[in-house]
Design a protein around this motif. Sequence first.
Motif, PDB file in Angstrom:
ATOM      1  N   THR A  63       0.408   4.155  -2.666  1.00  0.00           N
ATOM      2  CA  THR A  63       0.233   5.561  -2.271  1.00  0.00           C
ATOM      3  C   THR A  63       1.208   6.463  -3.021  1.00  0.00           C
ATOM      4  OG1 THR A  63      -0.487   4.889  -0.055  1.00  0.00           O
ATOM      5  CG2 THR A  63       0.255   7.166  -0.324  1.00  0.00           C
ATOM      6  N   TRP A  87       0.818  -1.210   0.000  1.00  0.00           N
ATOM      7  CA  TRP A  87       0.000   0.000   0.000  1.00  0.00           C
ATOM      8  C   TRP A  87       0.857   1.268   0.000  1.00  0.00           C
ATOM      9  CZ3 TRP A  87       0.247   3.717   3.739  1.00  0.00           C
ATOM     10  CH2 TRP A  87       0.806   3.375   4.968  1.00  0.00           C
ATOM     11  N   GLN A  88       2.045   1.183   0.592  1.00  0.00           N
ATOM     12  CA  GLN A  88       2.925   2.358   0.565  1.00  0.00           C
ATOM     13  C   GLN A  88       3.341   2.690  -0.871  1.00  0.00           C
ATOM     14  OE1 GLN A  88       3.462  -0.336   2.549  1.00  0.00           O
ATOM     15  NE2 GLN A  88       3.970   0.292   4.631  1.00  0.00           N
TER      16      GLN A  88
END
Length: 802
Positions: A375, A371-372
């Motif tokens: 993002t 998810w990083q």
Amino acid sequence: MGFLIDIRYALRLLAKAPKFTMLVTFILTAGLTISLLTFNMVYTISFKPLQGKDASSIVTPHLTGSTRVLTFEDVTQLGQSQFSAVYDEYTLHYREEVRMENQGQGVSLLGEKVMPNFFSFTRTEPLLGRAFNNNDGAAGQAPVVALSYHVWQTLFAGRESVLGEHVRLGGKSYEVVAVMPEGYKFPVTSDLWLPLDTKQFAQFDLKDKQVSVLGRLHASVSEAQANSELASALTAVRERRLSQSDRVQFIAPTVTHMSLQQQNIEGMGAFIFVGLQSFALAILFMACINTGNLLFSRSIERQKETAIRGALGAKTKRLVRQLVCEGGLITLLGGALAIVLTAVLLSVINGTLQASLGSGMPFWWNWHLDWQTLTMAVLFILFTFFFASVLPAVKAAKMDINTVLRDGTRGSLGRGAGRLSRIIVTIQVAIIAVLMLSGSLGSSVIFNITDMVTAEKTQGRYSAYFNLVGAEFESPEQKVNFVETAVQDLSKLSSVSEADMMQNMGLKNVRMDAESRVRVDVMGTLGKLAFFDQTLVAGRGIDARDNSENLRVVLVSESFAKRHFNGQSALGKQLDIELSDKYVTHTVVGIVSDRSGNTQGMYAPLAEYDELYVSYLQSPYEWVQLIFEQQAGMQSAQQDFYTWLGRSDYQAHFSFIVDLEKNANLYADMLGIMSNGVIYSGVFSLFLALMGVYGVSAASVSMRSHEIGIRRALGAKDTAITILFLKRNMGPLLIGLGVGLVVYVLSCMVFASMIGSKIGLSTYIAIALITSTLLTSMLLLSGYVPTRRAVQDEPVAALRAE
């Protein structure tokens, strides 16, 4: 409704120009992919929170200064109360390689001696069996062991019946009481865990052994407070162990708490992340500039159509939206493809490294699309959308409708268009110059490191580490006797051609006078320099006469002698070397050639890149490195070493063995991957720059087609016209190249401060000349092609051009 119409209109435009669409999409996809890959790789190694409950709150104290390790004697004297004042909870561990006998073969495994609370501290329950309890490891209790999932699967075929079985580790029988979950390798790369009895900390054979601490700071204690309190307490207990005279020369330790990830890379995470991500973002920015320039050129081609829309009442906002939709669709398509490509490449990279490094890879090195990264993908796409779509659309929409309708696209943008083109070229040339020069320098450094690694004599060599603590090594003479006997015994093995020892004491403070003090790599030796491919340059070497009864002597490397004695002879000079938290005077008796590598690493500060060699007979340390070389054509040296070890009384003091040749090859392979990454990124950057300069030059030539036609009609030669246009491009090219050279010079100064003479001045100059010449030639060529093509048109056609 109007927005959907604009979307359909943009889709039709893109469909009518498939080559343009594919080219721009490729540029954005490649730029975004490089940025996302760089972020994910470095973030995973350095900053990504550890998986597991409360895992991200774990810190470990990193010691600098005099003595860089904690010992059990330190821990015992600090006491539980001191640790409890800093940590909400903590646990202790130390590394211990063990030899497991499995189906008649010996297997070396990386073990970890841990406190009984280790598994509960890491919030992990065994997959099979039970966790350690306070009785495990205590005197009189049966030895037990917990296996990693990898060892369980590879050596025991994943049998659940392994619980209760007995395995032989280092000649002793251990009962298997647990199998840990898949991926659990705390603290870094452990294969198995052995319980440590806290009541034994103070016993003699453990007090000098290195130990590591894992803890969670109190919520009320800041990191700075924890660093200060632990450093002060450690200074106090170490000073108490010294005599009054030795305290005068005592060097207090400093403490820095950091995560396991940062500890693993010596706290260099921020430096690595900023450096590599800046490189990747520069490439992405170039991709944005090129995309924006291409979209801007397309909007100029349709400017009369846009002017008619404006004349019919369309607001500027609507015109901008129409232009933005085309770039927005390409940005979304490029972003989506970049995310998919990043996921695929991360899977390939992860699989490749897992196959090459295996269980030796830190457990948090697991690269996948997280998810990083997603993002960051959103942020990068927004960044790209703004620079590649919004800015060009706003610029294109700002026009004089009357001028455009009267004159067409020719000259409608006035001087602003020419100024913008020059700025774009200057920025791109500056970026590519910085990237290529820095990339060439980085590649040169990587090749230099690779040469150093391959130059080290590692073929067929093994390095065995021993920790000489305990009652049998209480006196220096007992340590010396072990080393001399072990070297002789190993040399007699039929599979071993030669053996020697090396004692790496690490960085030590060295005083040459009352005011000057430097940190230098200090090693203990028996004096056999040829075994390590070193030669005596001046003076004499170390031999049997340099024992504890005689004057302490030291050999200095050539680099040390040149750096610190200002052309004077180093022979006979005295150096105060920090040993056991105090300074001991040594006399220089010889100068030896520099090592091809440095134990502190390629990027050690310049003052830490020299070597001093002291006599092991005079300064025996607990940690000893025995190095033996396998006879050519034989494969049994490692097995013969373990056979010798099993017959000896030193099994309890053996730590681990390293295949030096395998390590060197692995290191060289990883450096090769880094070098290829730099080269491929540089090639792509050059492609972007060439395409950008070509696009700007082509647009500029197209806008001045009437001027070219008039000049040719008046008799100007094609060569003169071509040279005239190339001269106009020289200004931005020289400015951009100048910026790149300034950054390059600063980078060279930084590298020189870290690696000294390892890379000569001629190499720095050659990189600048070759790269600058190549870049200038390629950029001039990218401006020459569209100009040459334009002057080949008939003057009549040029004068009629819209």
